[in-house]
Write an enzyme that holds these catalytic residues in place. Structure first.
Site, PDB file in Angstrom:
ATOM      1  N   LYS A   1      -3.142   7.904   7.778  1.00  0.00           N
ATOM      2  CA  LYS A   1      -2.503   6.604   8.047  1.00  0.00           C
ATOM      3  C   LYS A   1      -2.242   5.852   6.744  1.00  0.00           C
ATOM      4  CE  LYS A   1      -4.957   2.610   9.001  1.00  0.00           C
ATOM      5  NZ  LYS A   1      -4.565   1.437   8.262  1.00  0.00           N
ATOM      6  N   ASN A   2      -3.257   5.779   5.868  1.00  0.00           N
ATOM      7  CA  ASN A   2      -3.110   4.929   4.687  1.00  0.00           C
ATOM      8  C   ASN A   2      -2.231   5.544   3.604  1.00  0.00           C
ATOM      9  OD1 ASN A   2      -4.489   2.968   5.979  1.00  0.00           O
ATOM     10  ND2 ASN A   2      -6.456   3.368   4.981  1.00  0.00           N
TER      11      ASN A   2
ATOM     12  N   ARG B   1      -1.070  -4.785   7.462  1.00  0.00           N
ATOM     13  CA  ARG B   1      -1.449  -5.069   6.074  1.00  0.00           C
ATOM     14  C   ARG B   1      -0.436  -4.463   5.117  1.00  0.00           C
ATOM     15  NH1 ARG B   1      -4.366  -8.311   2.943  1.00  0.00           N
ATOM     16  NH2 ARG B   1      -5.113  -7.342   1.053  1.00  0.00           N
TER      17      ARG B   1
ATOM     18  N   CYS C   1      -6.217  -5.867   9.511  1.00  0.00           N
ATOM     19  CA  CYS C   1      -7.533  -6.089  10.123  1.00  0.00           C
ATOM     20  C   CYS C   1      -8.140  -7.390   9.611  1.00  0.00           C
ATOM     21  CB  CYS C   1      -8.458  -4.921   9.806  1.00  0.00           C
ATOM     22  SG  CYS C   1      -7.987  -3.448  10.685  1.00  0.00           S
TER      23      CYS C   1
ATOM     24  N   ARG D   1      -8.392 -11.539   2.531  1.00  0.00           N
ATOM     25  CA  ARG D   1      -7.784 -10.337   1.935  1.00  0.00           C
ATOM     26  C   ARG D   1      -6.722 -10.795   0.946  1.00  0.00           C
ATOM     27  NH1 ARG D   1      -7.064  -5.703   6.439  1.00  0.00           N
ATOM     28  NH2 ARG D   1      -6.948  -4.379   4.583  1.00  0.00           N
TER      29      ARG D   1
ATOM     30  N   ILE E   1      -4.218 -11.194  -2.487  1.00  0.00           N
ATOM     31  CA  ILE E   1      -3.248 -10.284  -3.113  1.00  0.00           C
ATOM     32  C   ILE E   1      -3.033 -10.642  -4.582  1.00  0.00           C
ATOM     33  CG2 ILE E   1      -2.050  -9.783  -0.935  1.00  0.00           C
ATOM     34  CD1 ILE E   1       0.218 -11.641  -1.950  1.00  0.00           C
ATOM     35  N   ASP E   2      -4.012 -11.313  -5.174  1.00  0.00           N
ATOM     36  CA  ASP E   2      -3.858 -11.746  -6.578  1.00  0.00           C
ATOM     37  C   ASP E   2      -3.654 -10.580  -7.541  1.00  0.00           C
ATOM     38  OD1 ASP E   2      -6.672 -11.432  -5.680  1.00  0.00           O
ATOM     39  OD2 ASP E   2      -7.068 -11.541  -7.826  1.00  0.00           O
ATOM     40  N   GLN E   3      -4.265  -9.441  -7.262  1.00  0.00           N
ATOM     41  CA  GLN E   3      -4.106  -8.292  -8.161  1.00  0.00           C
ATOM     42  C   GLN E   3      -2.716  -7.654  -8.024  1.00  0.00           C
ATOM     43  OE1 GLN E   3      -6.617  -7.502 -10.546  1.00  0.00           O
ATOM     44  NE2 GLN E   3      -7.125  -9.518  -9.741  1.00  0.00           N
TER      45      GLN E   3
ATOM     46  N   ASP F   1     -14.142   2.299   5.139  1.00  0.00           N
ATOM     47  CA  ASP F   1     -13.501   2.470   6.458  1.00  0.00           C
ATOM     48  C   ASP F   1     -14.308   3.363   7.383  1.00  0.00           C
ATOM     49  OD1 ASP F   1     -10.121   2.432   5.104  1.00  0.00           O
ATOM     50  OD2 ASP F   1     -11.572   0.848   5.512  1.00  0.00           O
TER      51      ASP F   1
ATOM     52  N   ARG G   1      -3.503   1.471  16.392  1.00  0.00           N
ATOM     53  CA  ARG G   1      -2.761   1.263  15.125  1.00  0.00           C
ATOM     54  C   ARG G   1      -3.054   2.418  14.172  1.00  0.00           C
ATOM     55  NH1 ARG G   1      -4.609  -3.378  11.991  1.00  0.00           N
ATOM     56  NH2 ARG G   1      -3.492  -2.142  10.460  1.00  0.00           N
TER      57      ARG G   1
HETATM   58  C1  EPZ Z   1      -6.819  -0.627   1.923  1.00  0.00           C
HETATM   59  O1  EPZ Z   1      -6.786  -2.032   2.134  1.00  0.00           O
HETATM   60  C2  EPZ Z   1      -6.910  -0.008   3.301  1.00  0.00           C
HETATM   61  N1  EPZ Z   1      -5.732  -0.384   4.086  1.00  0.00           N
HETATM   62  C3  EPZ Z   1      -8.181  -0.490   4.009  1.00  0.00           C
HETATM   63  O2  EPZ Z   1      -8.286   0.276   5.199  1.00  0.00           O
HETATM   64  C4  EPZ Z   1      -9.402  -0.163   3.153  1.00  0.00           C
HETATM   65  O3  EPZ Z   1     -10.540  -0.766   3.741  1.00  0.00           O
HETATM   66  C5  EPZ Z   1      -9.221  -0.683   1.732  1.00  0.00           C
HETATM   67  O4  EPZ Z   1      -7.978  -0.232   1.165  1.00  0.00           O
HETATM   68  C6  EPZ Z   1     -10.346  -0.227   0.808  1.00  0.00           C
HETATM   69  O5  EPZ Z   1     -10.363   1.182   0.795  1.00  0.00           O
HETATM   70  C7  EPZ Z   1      -4.585   0.292   3.845  1.00  0.00           C
HETATM   71  O6  EPZ Z   1      -4.527   1.178   3.014  1.00  0.00           O
HETATM   72  C8  EPZ Z   1      -3.415  -0.110   4.690  1.00  0.00           C
HETATM   73  P1  EPZ Z   1      -8.119  -3.268  -1.374  1.00  0.00           P
HETATM   74  P2  EPZ Z   1      -6.416  -3.004   0.893  1.00  0.00           P
HETATM   75  O7  EPZ Z   1      -6.978  -3.951  -2.012  1.00  0.00           O
HETATM   76  O8  EPZ Z   1      -5.461  -2.334   0.014  1.00  0.00           O
HETATM   77  C9  EPZ Z   1     -10.211  -7.159  -3.075  1.00  0.00           C
HETATM   78  C10 EPZ Z   1      -8.315   0.733   7.462  1.00  0.00           C
HETATM   79  O9  EPZ Z   1      -9.284   0.642   8.222  1.00  0.00           O
HETATM   80  N2  EPZ Z   1      -8.859  -7.507  -3.540  1.00  0.00           N
HETATM   81  O10 EPZ Z   1      -8.576  -1.960  -1.897  1.00  0.00           O
HETATM   82  O11 EPZ Z   1      -6.083  -4.336   1.459  1.00  0.00           O
HETATM   83  C11 EPZ Z   1     -10.333  -7.214  -1.553  1.00  0.00           C
HETATM   84  O12 EPZ Z   1     -10.637  -8.525  -1.130  1.00  0.00           O
HETATM   85  C12 EPZ Z   1      -8.064  -0.361   6.465  1.00  0.00           C
HETATM   86  O13 EPZ Z   1      -7.530   1.707   7.404  1.00  0.00           O
HETATM   87  C13 EPZ Z   1      -8.693  -8.624  -4.345  1.00  0.00           C
HETATM   88  O14 EPZ Z   1      -9.650  -9.314  -4.670  1.00  0.00           O
HETATM   89  O15 EPZ Z   1      -7.845  -3.108   0.181  1.00  0.00           O
HETATM   90  C14 EPZ Z   1     -11.473  -6.246  -1.307  1.00  0.00           C
HETATM   91  O16 EPZ Z   1     -12.703  -6.911  -1.522  1.00  0.00           O
HETATM   92  C15 EPZ Z   1      -8.969  -1.556   6.674  1.00  0.00           C
HETATM   93  N3  EPZ Z   1      -7.438  -8.950  -4.769  1.00  0.00           N
HETATM   94  C16 EPZ Z   1     -11.295  -5.185  -2.395  1.00  0.00           C
HETATM   95  O17 EPZ Z   1     -10.481  -5.789  -3.406  1.00  0.00           O
HETATM   96  C17 EPZ Z   1      -6.335  -8.195  -4.429  1.00  0.00           C
HETATM   97  O18 EPZ Z   1      -5.211  -8.537  -4.864  1.00  0.00           O
HETATM   98  C18 EPZ Z   1     -10.601  -3.916  -1.920  1.00  0.00           C
HETATM   99  O19 EPZ Z   1      -9.360  -4.281  -1.344  1.00  0.00           O
HETATM  100  C19 EPZ Z   1      -6.527  -7.063  -3.603  1.00  0.00           C
HETATM  101  C20 EPZ Z   1      -7.794  -6.737  -3.175  1.00  0.00           C
END
Ligand code: EPZ
Length: 437
Positions: free
Chosen positions: A22-23, A96, A120, A125, A127-129, A310, A403
């Site tokens: 999925k991801n 997302r 979710c 969540r 998006i600053d990065q 996950d 989903r």
């Molecule tokens: C992806 O979400 C996955 N979703 C999530 O899976 C998964 O839990 C996550 O990666 C971690 O592996 C998809 O791929 C669609 P992150 P994502 O950016 O990209 C912080 C599922 O069940 N962060 O890796 O949103 C954030 O708050 C879903 O399939 C920032 O601070 O996750 C978190 O603490 C649920 N600033 C950490 O980083 C940012 O700009 C990891 O988030 C982005 C993230």
């Protein structure tokens, strides 16, 4: 409202085929916007998130031709910006991965307008990065009325260097997509290393991009003028595979989990073995067996190759019945990801959440109850708990589960589970509740 009804206590036997990741799919479909030509995607999972993204691309002017349930041909040669009707944004913003449209539109058109992402709901969540990375490529980004508006200075992104303050799957993917056609060289440091990051890099390279280092903590990209069409087969879903592995651990039995990459499951297999679950690895399958008592363990979720966040809810559901004390610590998200614990407690689990950890006291068995799916993986955990529980479990809000999991009822029924999907009218609101305000 559709619900799953599960008569638990039956061990699982047989073989299950894992679908495409999925991801990976929710990153590769938006990335196809960058390609002028036909992308043939194989091993696509049949889930609502991919449906939503394929619909979104159709509205943008892409030609979408479903060859069969898991193969699609996408031609984005004539896609345009600003063509999504409002009701389509309503649907797109629910997932997302809609934010990957940002990187893809910027890379293709030099400008982008997309909604703030949904997905979710387990806490903040940010998006600053993503913004930090795309800004380093020369994009001006502003938020306006729930939309993200972006514009590349001089109309085309320019390569740059960015160090991610937090290991982020989404930010790594978004920047990689946008950088594929930026002018010059891009270096992204402290990137995520998940299997779906490597899958996206391989997809982009098969369409003529020059992305190196995916799977390590530094990705280097040499921008190309444009991407051409081609064929790409997605990797199998690491988390779907892990979900079926933990279902066997919870319900007992012996199952062959086919069409997997065992290397991607290493952390899950190792932890399950610590729990007295047998895991035998083949070339493209794992055999999972559990017929003795579970052992209590401690685990902490981390970015890949650590234990996947996950898989946290699913593992907690198994550990409810491991004699002794287990501690599950969430190392990626905030503790909003433990929202489902209250649902497990309705089934008799003994769990207390403190800060980033859940402390479990194993019980002899769970008892069936009516439980909610708080999010995608929490919903999967409710199914796992229902499969192992005594009595009947009704899992509500299954739209979350569908989903991210293809044919979850069909796949579990083929393993001998007594699970079915029923459509019951929503309970009318109780006037007493309303009058109580
Ligand atoms: C992806 O979400 C996955 N979703 C999530 O899976 C998964 O839990 C996550 O990666 C971690 O592996 C998809 O791929 C669609 P992150 P994502 O950016 O990209 C912080 C599922 O069940 N962060 O890796 O949103 C954030 O708050 C879903 O399939 C920032 O601070 O996750 C978190 O603490 C649920 N600033 C950490 O980083 C940012 O700009 C990891 O988030 C982005 C993230």
């Amino acid at each position: 409202m559709e619900k799953y009804v599960i008569h638990g206590g039956r061990p699982l036997h047989g073989s299950v085929e894992i679908s495409g990741a999925k991801n990976a799919a929710v990153a590769i479909i938006p990335a196809a916007i960058m390609v002028r030509g036909v992308c043939r995607l194989e091993n696509l999972p049949e889930i609502s998130d991919t449906d939503t993204l394929l619909h979104t691309l159709t509205y943008m002017g892409a030609k979408v031709n479903m060859i069969n349930r898991s193969t699609v041909e996408l031609d984005c040669t004539h896609v345009q910006m600003d063509t999504l009707p409002e009701d389509m944004w309503v649907r797109t913003r629910k997932i997302r991965a809609s934010y990957y449209l940002l990187g893809a539109m910027l890379g293709r058109f030099g400008r982008a307008r997309t909604t703030m992402p949904g997905g979710c709901n387990f806490g903040v969540r940010p998006i600053d990065q993503h913004i930090k990375g795309l800004t380093a490529l020369g994009a001006d980004i502003r938020l306006n009325g729930g939309f993200i508006i972006a514009e590349a200075k001089d109309g085309r992104l320019k390569g740059g260097t960015v160090y991610l303050d937090k290991v982020s799957v989404g930010a790594t993917i978004n920047i990689m997509i946008a950088a594929a056609t930026a002018e010059g060289r891009t270096v992204i440091e402290n990137v995520a290393r998940e299997p779906h990051i490597v899958d996206l890099a391989n997809f982009l390279n098969s369409m003529g991009a020059d992305v190196r280092g995916a799977g390590t903590d530094v990705i280097k990209i040499r921008g190309v003028k444009q991407l051409h069409g081609g064929t790409y087969t997605l990797i199998p879903d690491q988390i779907e595979a892990g979900t079926y592995m933990t279902a066997v651990a919870a319900a007992g039995g012996a199952v062959k989990i086919a069409n997997v990459i065992p290397k991607h499951l290493e952390c899950i297999s190792t932890k399950l073995r610590e729990m007295n679950v047998e895991v035998e690895e083949g070339d493209d399958y794992v055999l999972v067996r559990r017929d003795g008592p579970l052992h209590a363990v401690n685990l902490k979720t981390k970015p890949y190759p650590g234990f996947p966040t996950d898989m946290q809810p699913q593992m907690t559901a198994v550990l409810c019945c491991a004699p002794g004390v287990s501690v599950v610590t969430e190392g990626v998200w905030n503790n909003g990801r433990f929202k489902y614990v209250g649902e497990l407690k309705k089934m008799g689990a003994q769990i207390e959440v403190e800060d980033q950890s859940a402390f479990l006291q194993g019980v002899d068995h769970l008892t069936g109850a009516v439980v909610r799916s708080c999010d995608l993986r929490a919903g999967a955990a409710m199914v796992i708990a229902g499969l192992s529980a005594q009595g009947v479990t009704t899992v509500e809000d299954i739209v979350y589960i569908e989903r991210g999991y293809q044919d979850v009822v069909g796949k579990f029924r083929a393993l001998g589970a007594d699970i079915r999907c029923v459509d019951e009218p929503e309970e009318p609101a109780d006037p007493a509740d309303i009058s109580a305000g």
